[in-house]
Design an enzyme around this catalytic site. Structure first.
Site, mmCIF file in Angstrom:
data_model
loop_
_atom_site.group_PDB
_atom_site.id
_atom_site.type_symbol
_atom_site.label_atom_id
_atom_site.label_comp_id
_atom_site.label_asym_id
_atom_site.label_seq_id
_atom_site.Cartn_x
_atom_site.Cartn_y
_atom_site.Cartn_z
ATOM 1 N N TYR A 119 46.606 39.539 42.545
ATOM 2 C CA TYR A 119 47.653 38.698 41.981
ATOM 3 C C TYR A 119 49.012 39.057 42.588
ATOM 4 C CZ TYR A 119 44.037 38.000 38.391
ATOM 5 O OH TYR A 119 42.865 37.736 37.736
ATOM 6 N N HIS B 153 35.973 42.494 41.143
ATOM 7 C CA HIS B 153 36.632 41.189 41.172
ATOM 8 C C HIS B 153 36.026 40.259 42.219
ATOM 9 C CE1 HIS B 153 40.850 39.070 41.013
ATOM 10 N NE2 HIS B 153 39.927 38.406 40.357
#
Length: 311
Positions: A53, A134
């Site tokens: 992010y 992830h």
């Protein structure tokens, strides 16, 4: 294999910190901090971030905003290392940030340990509560053979309290539930008012004691307002999906339940779901969601949605 019994208690409402790292549009330092502050003031005590992010910006901003606070659960992720790029320009993976770094996939044991060490440095913390593998969609065998054992070692050492996987699909996480000893699954967008395809995963999690963090409950925006419009899974909503959302919204309105309220409440009806995680980029978004959070949803609403074939 089941999850471990010493997993930290998971609050019912969580904050997703991708938007404060410039998801789609840049966010100022002041706005990012104010958004986290609004979440804290609204009673949110679970915060989720990732190196992906904003090329580490989310972790830096979240760590700074939470500095000095206690009594919360924090999750971050592994699988992408953030390395200098030297190419300039803007990031091309959805975040409005400088592209002075880039992401490198790495699900190896050393890569996982390095990723977590660098995350802790960006967060300014000695440990995190939850570490999630992830998006290993195209790296499943390496993630199962190397990333999970590396996180399990770190769990045994107390560097993390719980380990799991975070994905936008349900079949790959199901393999982790069935083949490893993960504690947590973050499932984005696959158990919502519009998409319950992830139900087999949730059933397996319930059977094995693996807790689910439900993210993407608004399906990227279509369920975020009382009048459905915009995107579904980060693309323009197909006509059939938009029509279905409008039918759901009409029934919700007949019970005086705003569509976003029903979207937040629905996933938590499944016993495997411990938490919903809502992303926000501004304080007013946090406060709007919080205002709906504690309002009850009539049981008859769910019954009518089911009777109409909408659930």
């Amino acid at each position: 294999m089941t999850g471990r019994a010493d997993v930290p208690a998971l609050p019912r409402l969580g904050f997703g910190a991708a938007p404060i790292a410039g998801l789609y549009e840049a966010v100022s330092e002041e706005q990012a901090r104010a958004t986290v502050e609004a979440a804290w003031s609204s009673g949110v005590r679970l915060f989720d971030t990732a190196p992906h992010y904003g090329l580490g910006l989310s972790e830096r901003r979240l760590g700074a905003a939470l500095a000095g606070r206690t009594g919360y659960v924090l999750s971050t992720k592994v699988g992408r290392l953030i390395v200098p790029s030297g190419r300039g320009g803007r990031d091309d993976q959805g975040f409005d940030v400088p592209a002075d770094h880039e992401r490198v996939w790495d699900f190896s044991r050393d890569g996982v340990r390095r990723s977590l060490e660098e995350s802790l440095e960006r967060l300014g913390l000695p440990a995190v509560d939850i570490a999630l593998i992830h998006d290993p969609d195209h790296h499943m065998e390496e993630a199962l053979a190397h990333a999970y054992p590396a996180l399990a070692e770190l769990r045994d050492q107390g560097v993390v309290k719980a380990v799991g996987v975070g994905m936008n699909q349900w079949r790959a996480p199901l393999r982790f539930v069935e083949e490893t000893g993960i504690d947590v699954v973050m499932l984005a967008g696959r158990y919502t008012l519009l998409d319950q395809s992830g139900l087999p995963l949730l059933e397996a999690c319930a059977e094995r004691g693996v807790r689910v963090l439900a993210a993407g409950v608004f399906n990227s925006g279509l369920l975020a307002t009382a009048r459905p419009s915009g995107t579904f899974d980060y693309a323009p909503a197909p006509p059939a999906v938009l029509d279905r959302a409008r039918r759901v919204a009409a029934i919700c309105e007949s019970y005086e339940v705003p569509l976003p309220q029903a979207a937040m409440a629905f996933p938590l009806r499944h016993p495997a779901v411990a938490t919903i995680v809502l992303g926000a980029r501004a304080p007013e978004e946090v406060r709007a969601n919080a205002a709906l959070w504690d309002r009850p949803v009539p049981e008859d609403l769910w019954s009518e949605l089911e009777a109409e074939g909408l659930l």
